[in-house]
Design a protein around this motif. Structure first.
Motif, short mmCIF file in Angstrom:
data_model
loop_
_atom_site.label_atom_id
_atom_site.label_comp_id
_atom_site.label_asym_id
_atom_site.label_seq_id
_atom_site.Cartn_x
_atom_site.Cartn_y
_atom_site.Cartn_z
N ALA A 29 0.85 -1.28 0.04
CA ALA A 29 -0.03 0.16 0.10
C ALA A 29 0.85 1.22 0.06
O ALA A 29 1.83 1.43 0.68
N ALA A 30 0.54 2.19 -0.85
CA ALA A 30 1.14 3.56 -0.77
C ALA A 30 0.45 4.44 0.15
O ALA A 30 -0.12 5.30 -0.13
N VAL A 31 1.03 4.28 1.20
CA VAL A 31 0.32 5.16 2.34
C VAL A 31 1.64 5.76 3.41
O VAL A 31 2.68 5.09 3.36
N ASP A 32 1.34 6.43 3.92
CA ASP A 32 2.28 7.32 4.92
C ASP A 32 2.16 6.73 6.57
O ASP A 32 2.96 7.17 7.35
N GLY A 33 1.14 6.01 6.61
CA GLY A 33 1.15 5.29 8.04
C GLY A 33 -0.02 4.41 7.96
O GLY A 33 -1.06 4.40 6.97
N PHE A 34 -0.50 3.83 8.94
CA PHE A 34 -1.50 2.61 9.15
C PHE A 34 -2.53 3.07 10.38
O PHE A 34 -1.72 3.51 11.51
N ARG A 71 7.25 -2.48 7.95
CA ARG A 71 7.52 -1.30 6.94
C ARG A 71 7.89 -0.07 7.56
O ARG A 71 8.61 0.80 6.90
N GLY A 72 7.88 0.10 9.01
CA GLY A 72 8.71 1.18 9.64
C GLY A 72 7.79 2.29 9.51
O GLY A 72 8.41 3.44 9.62
N LEU A 73 6.52 2.26 9.23
CA LEU A 73 5.95 3.43 9.10
C LEU A 73 5.05 3.56 10.30
O LEU A 73 4.79 2.76 11.11
N PRO A 74 4.60 4.96 10.47
CA PRO A 74 3.78 5.15 11.97
C PRO A 74 2.67 4.49 12.01
O PRO A 74 1.94 4.31 10.96
N VAL A 75 2.01 4.06 13.26
CA VAL A 75 0.98 3.17 13.21
C VAL A 75 0.16 3.75 14.31
O VAL A 75 0.72 3.91 15.39
N VAL A 76 -1.36 3.87 14.49
CA VAL A 76 -2.08 4.03 15.58
C VAL A 76 -3.17 2.95 15.74
O VAL A 76 -3.52 2.34 14.80
#
Length: 356
Positions: free
Chosen positions: A118-123, A141-146
């Motif tokens: 997914a081309a996203v900046d976070g999940f 993926r090392g993206l921010p997650v909430v």
């Protein structure tokens, strides 16, 4: 050859960056120059910059991935989910960011691939049980997650926005005990991984695989024990899904037992509304013959006179978006616990003094 930014720039007699600004930073150009650029683009068959390339240059995708366990339609039909997404979308719009909804129920392997690519900046995780591999894929993926679940030691960097589930249901359980109820049933979905509608033996809520179900049952267990009831005396029923129909089907397992429970607590309002349907179908009166409690306080709860635990949906989504797109500098702001409130209505009342 396919026209490019440079093709348009040469046709208009401006720089490539000027053409790029016409699409991405329109305030940098006069309306007349922008129209000249767009007119040339239309004549040459140029549809605009490649969105993927633009994302790579900007270093951001311009989207939040929202992971849903149920089917995608759940995001548009469940009243709590709708309000949650409204709050999330409000913040996303302010940042010119979109929402990419990723359902996980239908095809776990496909969902795993979607999370990985997914081309996203976070999940943003919405009601995703711990056993889903997609959670680990998002983390990798090392993206921010909430998350709506308290992050454990294995995921200390995740943001959290939610409620104290244990404290919320403990108050609801104390209300039921105070009314004198001793025969009690609990109905929830995700009480078992097979998700079949059936009676369950739950020796310890801590062993349940789903965070929300586990924590809410812990609160009820604590309240019932304090009131002198053993957890083994409580009838527990799993519902196949969080729908009104499944709530009614699960309620049948409890209401058709002998002796019949005098109180049924459901882990969501949607299930509780199904319980009320099952109560009415048996000619019983909520609050007199059988007390019913829900969780969420969706709009239909008021019309059904349902006693429930109120938790903020819109605010929860809004804060989730802010944590991803406006991350706090203070580490203490990474975890946000919102208030809950027991809303007492006519669906609960004193336990019947005679058997029914």
């Amino acid at each position: 050859m396919k026209p490019t930014l440079q093709t348009i720039a040469d046709a208009v007699g401006v720089s490539r960056s000027t053409v790029s600004n016409a699409y991405g930073r329109p305030d940098q150009l006069s309306p007349e120059l922008r129209e000249r650029i767009f007119a040339a683009a239309r004549e040459l068959g140029y549809s605009g910059p490649n969105p993927t390339a633009r994302s790579l240059r900007r270093g951001r995708a311009g989207a939040i991935g929202v992971l849903f366990t149920p089917a995608l339609s759940y995001a548009f039909t469940d009243p709590y989910a709708v309000q949650y997404l409204r709050g999330l979308a409000e913040v996303a719009e302010r940042h010119e960011t979109g929402l990419l909804l990723v359902p996980l129920a239908a095809d776990p392997e496909g969902a795993l691939s979607a999370v990985q690519n997914a081309a996203v900046d976070g999940f943003c995780f919405y009601c995703v049980p711990e056993w889903y591999r997609a959670m680990a894929a998002a983390q990798a993926r090392g993206l921010p997650v909430v998350s709506s679940e308290q992050p454990g030691e294995s995921w200390p960097d995740a943001y959290f926005v939610g409620v104290d589930e244990v404290a919320a249901t403990r108050v609801a359980g104390e209300h039921i005990v105070h009314l004198g109820h001793r025969r009690i049933a609990v109905i929830g979905d995700y009480l078992s991984t097979d998700r079949a509608t059936r009676l369950l033996s739950v020796p310890a809520p801590e062993d349940l695989p789903s965070y929300v179900s586990r924590e809410r049952l812990r609160g009820y267990r604590d309240a019932f024990r304090a009131g002198g009831l053993e957890w083994t005396e409580i009838v527990t029923v799993n519902a196949h899904g969080n729908s009104r129909e499944e709530g009614a089907a699960a309620a049948a397992y409890a209401l058709d037992r002998a002796p019949r429970p005098t109180a049924v607590v459901a882990l969501t309002d949607i299930l509780a509304l199904g319980v009320l349907d099952a109560v009415a179908a048996r000619g019983l009166q909520p609050g007199r013959d059988v007390s019913v409690v829900g969780f969420d306080d969706i709009p239909d709860a008021d019309g059904a006179h349902l006693t429930t635990v109120r938790q903020p949906a819109f605010e929860r989504g809004r804060i989730a978006g802010a944590l991803l797109l406006e991350p706090p500098t203070d580490p203490a702001g990474r975890h946000v616990v919102l208030p809950t409130e027991l809303i007492v209505r006519a669906s609960t009342g004193p336990a019947p003094t005679r058997g029914i």
